[in-house]
Design a protein around this motif. Sequence first.
Motif, PDB file in Angstrom:
ATOM      1  N   ARG A  33       0.629  -1.153  -0.119  1.00 37.17           N
ATOM      2  CA  ARG A  33       0.114  -0.245  -0.027  1.00 37.17           C
ATOM      3  C   ARG A  33       1.002   1.473  -0.129  1.00 37.17           C
ATOM      4  O   ARG A  33       0.589   2.337  -0.601  1.00 37.17           O
ATOM      5  N   ALA A  34       1.907   0.997   0.537  1.00 39.02           N
ATOM      6  CA  ALA A  34       2.657   2.300   0.872  1.00 39.02           C
ATOM      7  C   ALA A  34       3.513   2.664  -0.590  1.00 39.02           C
ATOM      8  O   ALA A  34       3.707   3.827  -0.894  1.00 39.02           O
ATOM      9  N   SER A  35       3.688   1.691  -1.432  1.00 37.37           N
ATOM     10  CA  SER A  35       3.983   1.850  -2.704  1.00 37.37           C
ATOM     11  C   SER A  35       2.830   2.617  -3.538  1.00 37.37           C
ATOM     12  O   SER A  35       3.259   3.212  -4.794  1.00 37.37           O
ATOM     13  N   PHE A  36       1.757   2.561  -3.185  1.00 39.16           N
ATOM     14  CA  PHE A  36       0.753   2.982  -4.268  1.00 39.16           C
ATOM     15  C   PHE A  36      -0.232   4.028  -3.630  1.00 39.16           C
ATOM     16  O   PHE A  36      -1.075   3.458  -2.940  1.00 39.16           O
ATOM     17  N   PRO A  37      -0.069   5.260  -3.407  1.00 40.33           N
ATOM     18  CA  PRO A  37      -0.763   6.173  -2.776  1.00 40.33           C
ATOM     19  C   PRO A  37      -2.018   6.364  -3.523  1.00 40.33           C
ATOM     20  O   PRO A  37      -3.026   6.867  -2.622  1.00 40.33           O
ATOM     21  N   ARG A  38      -1.964   6.016  -4.747  1.00 32.28           N
ATOM     22  CA  ARG A  38      -3.180   6.085  -5.736  1.00 32.28           C
ATOM     23  C   ARG A  38      -3.630   4.911  -6.230  1.00 32.28           C
ATOM     24  O   ARG A  38      -2.789   4.425  -6.390  1.00 32.28           O
ATOM     25  N   GLY A  39      -4.935   4.799  -6.578  1.00 27.94           N
ATOM     26  CA  GLY A  39      -5.401   3.576  -7.187  1.00 27.94           C
ATOM     27  C   GLY A  39      -6.602   2.805  -6.296  1.00 27.94           C
ATOM     28  O   GLY A  39      -6.946   3.368  -5.270  1.00 27.94           O
ATOM     29  N   PHE A  40      -6.576   1.543  -6.511  1.00 29.40           N
ATOM     30  CA  PHE A  40      -7.455   0.980  -5.671  1.00 29.40           C
ATOM     31  C   PHE A  40      -6.889  -0.319  -5.195  1.00 29.40           C
ATOM     32  O   PHE A  40      -6.278  -0.897  -6.079  1.00 29.40           O
ATOM     33  N   GLU A  41      -6.919  -0.795  -3.890  1.00 27.34           N
ATOM     34  CA  GLU A  41      -6.831  -1.980  -3.478  1.00 27.34           C
ATOM     35  C   GLU A  41      -8.176  -2.887  -3.430  1.00 27.34           C
ATOM     36  O   GLU A  41      -8.996  -2.543  -2.902  1.00 27.34           O
ATOM     37  N   LEU A  42      -7.961  -3.987  -4.144  1.00 26.83           N
ATOM     38  CA  LEU A  42      -8.835  -4.886  -4.350  1.00 26.83           C
ATOM     39  C   LEU A  42      -8.743  -5.953  -3.523  1.00 26.83           C
ATOM     40  O   LEU A  42      -7.653  -6.640  -3.725  1.00 26.83           O
ATOM     41  N   ILE A  43      -9.735  -6.668  -2.628  1.00 23.52           N
ATOM     42  CA  ILE A  43      -9.499  -7.465  -1.683  1.00 23.52           C
ATOM     43  C   ILE A  43     -10.573  -8.692  -2.153  1.00 23.52           C
ATOM     44  O   ILE A  43     -11.698  -8.622  -2.505  1.00 23.52           O
ATOM     45  N   PHE A  44      -9.923 -10.027  -2.066  1.00 23.17           N
ATOM     46  CA  PHE A  44     -10.683 -11.122  -2.493  1.00 23.17           C
ATOM     47  C   PHE A  44     -10.249 -12.205  -1.476  1.00 23.17           C
ATOM     48  O   PHE A  44      -9.236 -12.516  -1.206  1.00 23.17           O
ATOM     49  N   ASP A  45     -11.339 -12.529  -0.662  1.00 28.21           N
ATOM     50  CA  ASP A  45     -11.238 -13.693   0.285  1.00 28.21           C
ATOM     51  C   ASP A  45     -11.791 -14.944  -0.353  1.00 28.21           C
ATOM     52  O   ASP A  45     -12.998 -15.225  -0.420  1.00 28.21           O
ATOM     53  N   ASN A  46     -10.714 -15.568  -1.198  1.00 25.00           N
ATOM     54  CA  ASN A  46     -11.348 -16.701  -1.990  1.00 25.00           C
ATOM     55  C   ASN A  46     -11.028 -17.936  -1.236  1.00 25.00           C
ATOM     56  O   ASN A  46     -10.668 -18.134  -0.165  1.00 25.00           O
ATOM     57  N   TYR A  47     -11.370 -18.816  -2.024  1.00 30.71           N
ATOM     58  CA  TYR A  47     -11.342 -20.333  -1.644  1.00 30.71           C
ATOM     59  C   TYR A  47      -9.924 -20.472  -1.227  1.00 30.71           C
ATOM     60  O   TYR A  47      -9.609 -21.258  -0.156  1.00 30.71           O
ATOM     61  N   ASN A  48      -8.712 -20.491  -2.063  1.00 35.54           N
ATOM     62  CA  ASN A  48      -7.411 -20.928  -1.534  1.00 35.54           C
ATOM     63  C   ASN A  48      -6.776 -19.808  -0.784  1.00 35.54           C
ATOM     64  O   ASN A  48      -5.791 -20.161   0.110  1.00 35.54           O
ATOM     65  N   ALA A  49      -7.050 -18.643  -0.785  1.00 35.17           N
ATOM     66  CA  ALA A  49      -5.981 -17.549  -0.311  1.00 35.17           C
ATOM     67  C   ALA A  49      -6.844 -16.177  -0.091  1.00 35.17           C
ATOM     68  O   ALA A  49      -7.873 -15.919  -0.622  1.00 35.17           O
ATOM     69  N   LEU A  50      -6.226 -15.394   0.937  1.00 36.47           N
ATOM     70  CA  LEU A  50      -6.848 -13.973   1.043  1.00 36.47           C
ATOM     71  C   LEU A  50      -5.683 -13.178   0.122  1.00 36.47           C
ATOM     72  O   LEU A  50      -4.719 -13.246   0.187  1.00 36.47           O
ATOM     73  N   VAL A  51      -6.419 -12.321  -0.774  1.00 38.84           N
ATOM     74  CA  VAL A  51      -5.775 -11.571  -1.666  1.00 38.84           C
ATOM     75  C   VAL A  51      -5.974 -10.204  -1.765  1.00 38.84           C
ATOM     76  O   VAL A  51      -6.999  -9.816  -1.581  1.00 38.84           O
ATOM     77  N   PHE A  52      -4.542  -9.450  -1.693  1.00 39.67           N
ATOM     78  CA  PHE A  52      -4.943  -7.745  -1.790  1.00 39.67           C
ATOM     79  C   PHE A  52      -4.218  -7.430  -3.247  1.00 39.67           C
ATOM     80  O   PHE A  52      -2.966  -7.483  -3.353  1.00 39.67           O
TER      81      PHE A  52
END
Length: 164
Positions: A33-52
Amino acid sequence: MNSTTIESRVDEFLGKYSPAIEAQLRDARARLRASFPRGFELIFDNYNALVFGISATESTSGAFISIAGYPKWVTLFFLHGIVLHDPVGLLEGQGKQVRSIRLTSAADINTPAVTHLVAQAVRPYAAELLVAPSLTTIVKSVVAKQRPRRPQSKATTLRPGARD
């Protein structure tokens, strides 16, 4: 959904992991997140993993880099990793597009070699990111059926009567 509610959900997602993996995933997420001050962080709590994932738009297809938490490790994914120049040989994977780095520590994200890969990955999206809003977090999906987020002990994975 306000940021307090989203962070409460993130805490809930992360709480499914062992303390060590939870801490590494939190740290890796903060570094990404610190590398990307702009944009969108999309979260997916999927079957195999939690993804940011990070995207210049709200669209899932716009994501170009992500962090994923598994029961025993955290992985940094480059969703268009096949085109990245990797002179050190950090990138793993044999697929047509995605490459990854299994992190030994969240601090790996800030090493010169990984920083160089991140800079390459962001280049095609730089103009879009400049006009994107301040980093905004969106929970894109949560699936009900998930693999366990903590490692299974050998006692629970062996068949009755089986030997180690």
